[in-house]
Design a protein around this motif. Structure first.
Motif, mmCIF file in Angstrom:
data_model
loop_
_atom_site.group_PDB
_atom_site.id
_atom_site.type_symbol
_atom_site.label_atom_id
_atom_site.label_comp_id
_atom_site.label_asym_id
_atom_site.label_seq_id
_atom_site.Cartn_x
_atom_site.Cartn_y
_atom_site.Cartn_z
ATOM 1 N N ALA A 1 0.500 2.508 -1.949
ATOM 2 C CA ALA A 1 0.075 3.885 -2.201
ATOM 3 C C ALA A 1 0.022 4.154 -3.699
ATOM 4 O O ALA A 1 -0.770 4.972 -4.170
ATOM 5 N N ALA A 2 0.852 3.442 -4.465
ATOM 6 C CA ALA A 2 0.940 3.643 -5.914
ATOM 7 C C ALA A 2 -0.373 3.415 -6.658
ATOM 8 O O ALA A 2 -0.648 4.122 -7.641
ATOM 9 N N PRO A 3 -1.225 2.447 -6.255
ATOM 10 C CA PRO A 3 -2.460 2.201 -7.014
ATOM 11 C C PRO A 3 -3.389 3.406 -7.132
ATOM 12 O O PRO A 3 -4.239 3.438 -8.021
ATOM 13 N N PHE A 4 -3.245 4.408 -6.253
ATOM 14 C CA PHE A 4 -4.118 5.575 -6.314
ATOM 15 C C PHE A 4 -3.553 6.691 -7.196
ATOM 16 O O PHE A 4 -4.046 7.816 -7.158
ATOM 17 N N GLY A 5 -2.536 6.385 -7.964
ATOM 18 C CA GLY A 5 -2.039 7.338 -8.945
ATOM 19 C C GLY A 5 -0.697 7.938 -8.602
ATOM 20 O O GLY A 5 -0.205 7.847 -7.473
ATOM 21 N N ALA B 1 -3.182 1.175 -15.934
ATOM 22 C CA ALA B 1 -2.793 2.556 -16.224
ATOM 23 C C ALA B 1 -1.822 2.645 -17.391
ATOM 24 O O ALA B 1 -1.926 3.536 -18.245
ATOM 25 N N PHE B 2 -0.857 1.721 -17.421
ATOM 26 C CA PHE B 2 0.159 1.751 -18.479
ATOM 27 C C PHE B 2 -0.191 0.860 -19.670
ATOM 28 O O PHE B 2 0.609 0.701 -20.581
ATOM 29 N N GLN B 3 -1.418 0.253 -19.596
ATOM 30 C CA GLN B 3 -1.931 -0.564 -20.704
ATOM 31 C C GLN B 3 -0.963 -1.680 -21.088
ATOM 32 O O GLN B 3 -0.697 -1.931 -22.261
#
Length: 460
Positions: free
Chosen positions: A422-426, A135-137
């Motif tokens: 929970a963070a991996p889902f955005g 997500a943050f590349q």
């Protein structure tokens, strides 16, 4: 605190050495199977130094000491009772003998899935790290680091049948290595791996006129549970009739070949269909009942914890992750757990006695980290009204996380640690999870505070 003296005193208060059938411990509790629980001096047990509560549940008398302390007390306790030398039945079997069929079934599932939680949690955390990197590349998806982490994160779910095979075989009384082999057969490289594939179609093998889909069982739960259960029965039956001289050669051979055929012809398709059916029913309820389901499940979960049946939910959660890639039940359970912590904080502020405050504060923070037994049994249930407050908090928090579709990518972590899975889902998923926690804790605290507590002068 003298752990040896506590253990000595505890043995006396439990009715003596002859009244203790077996003992074990978990992260927070000393778990005992007692011959006659009427001989236990409950009030004096709860008054012992370091004891945060004691209760009888799931065929066991359980004494809460908390993390760290329980290990030290058990060490002295085991030495005095010579538990490693006593010819007693296995502790789990002794506990099961005192349970009703439903509790026994739940305990069996718990014994199978709890040992493999570290592997699932590790994979879930790795998936979270991988998701943030993408997500943050931070790194390119084509880089060696990203590809290696991708392998590390998916491994536990791909070989889940092997992990379950080992654990289930131990629980069912079979050879754990034969259980691993059955798990390996179900995920053999010759089979199409459905993990992460959507539209791929397997080849069909013609075996004695029967069509068998060459589809693997990576990530599945029910097929391997049924297969290993059958395997353990076949192994025990074969061992009874095979002479000892050829047992090592014949029993494993007949067990594997028989179970293998049965697994592919009957158990595999049946188990896959059953697992998919459970997922579909739960998803239907989740989609259509929505916040009402969260309200009911979040409010009732703490009552389920009292029975010990909640550990059996790990099997359902693992099936959800395998079938749809997300666990929407864990956030609901998490709301119930942190709500217990909120109610425990209310008790801390309401209590006048030093010992009550001494137990309530660390127990509440323990609940925020996902360990609820100290605050449930040592604080909230003792005063009853805070437990009701916690149920209210769990209900409203559960309704919110269902309404906002909060999910996790693993199971086994609740409270603050669940943030990582929970963070991996955005970002939205994470923020809604934190809001849900706030709702659950605040509601439980206010409700418990308003209801108040009545400290028993004699008991305390």
């Amino acid at each position: 605190m003298n752990h040896k003296e506590i253990a000595e005193r505890l043995i006396d208060l439990l009715g003596g050495e002859d009244n203790i059938i077996s003992a074990a411990h978990c992260a927070t509790r000393l778990r005992l199977v007692i011959k006659d629980e009427s001989k236990i001096d409950q009030e004096k047990v709860e008054a012992l130094d370091g004891v945060k509560g004691a209760f009888s549940s799931s065929g066991q008398y359980q004494i809460i000491f908390g993390t760290g302390l329980v290990n030290k007390v058990y060490e002295q306790f085991a030495k005095m009772l010579q538990l490693d030398q006593k010819e007693t039945v296995q502790h789990n079997e002794a506990a099961k003998q005192k349970m009703n069929p439903l509790a026994r079934f739940a305990k069996t599932l718990s014994n199978i899935f709890v040992p493999i939680i570290p592997a699932i949690v590790a994979s879930g955390l790795l998936m979270g790290l991988l998701g943030m990197m993408k997500a943050f590349q931070w790194v390119s998806p084509d880089s060696g680091l990203f590809k290696l982490l991708d392998m590390f994160s998916s491994a536990a779910f791909i070989i889940l049948p092997i992990l379950i095979g080992v654990s289930a075989a131990k629980e069912f009384g079979g050879n754990p290595y034969l259980g691993a082999v059955i798990g390996g057969i179900l995920i053999h490289p010759s089979l199409l791996n459905p993990w992460g594939l959507a539209e791929a179609k397997p080849e069909v093998l013609n075996f004695l006129g029967m069509p068998i889909e060459m589809l693997g069982y990576q990530g599945t739960v029910i097929p391997i549970l049924l297969a290993v259960y059958v395997m353990s029965k076949i192994e025990k039956w074969t061992r009874k009739i095979v002479p000892n001289a050829i047992d090592l050669l014949v029993t494993p051979f007949l067990t594997i070949i028989s179970t293998g055929f049965i697994a592919f012809i009957v158990i595999g398709p049946l188990g896959r269909g059953l697992g998919t059916g459970i997922t579909n029913v739960l998803t239907f309820v989740y989609d259509h009942a929505g916040p009402v389901a969260g309200l009911i499940f979040g409010g009732a979960y703490s009552l389920i914890v009292l029975t010990g049946v909640h550990h059996s939910f790990h099997a359902i959660e693992a099936g959800l992750i395998a079938d749809i890639g997300r666990n929407y039940l864990l956030p609901i359970w998490s709301m119930a757990n942190v709500a217990q912590g909120g109610a425990g904080l209310a008790v801390f502020f309401l209590a006048k006695r030093a010992k009550t405050k001494e137990i309530a504060l660390p127990a509440a923070f323990s609940a925020f980290l996902g360990i609820t037994e100290p605050v449930i049994f040592g604080v909230n249930l003792r005063y009853r009204k805070p437990f009701i407050g916690a149920m209210a908090g769990g209900a409203l928090g559960g309704a919110y996380v269902v309404f906002t579709n909060v999910a996790a990518n693993a199971y086994g972590l609740t409270g603050i640690p669940m943030i990582a899975i929970a963070a991996p889902f955005g970002t939205a998923n994470l923020i809604n999870y934190l809001i849900g926690m706030g709702i659950a804790v605040f509601t439980a605290f206010i409700t418990a505070f308003v209801l108040g507590i009545k400290e028993d002068e004699k008991k305390n």
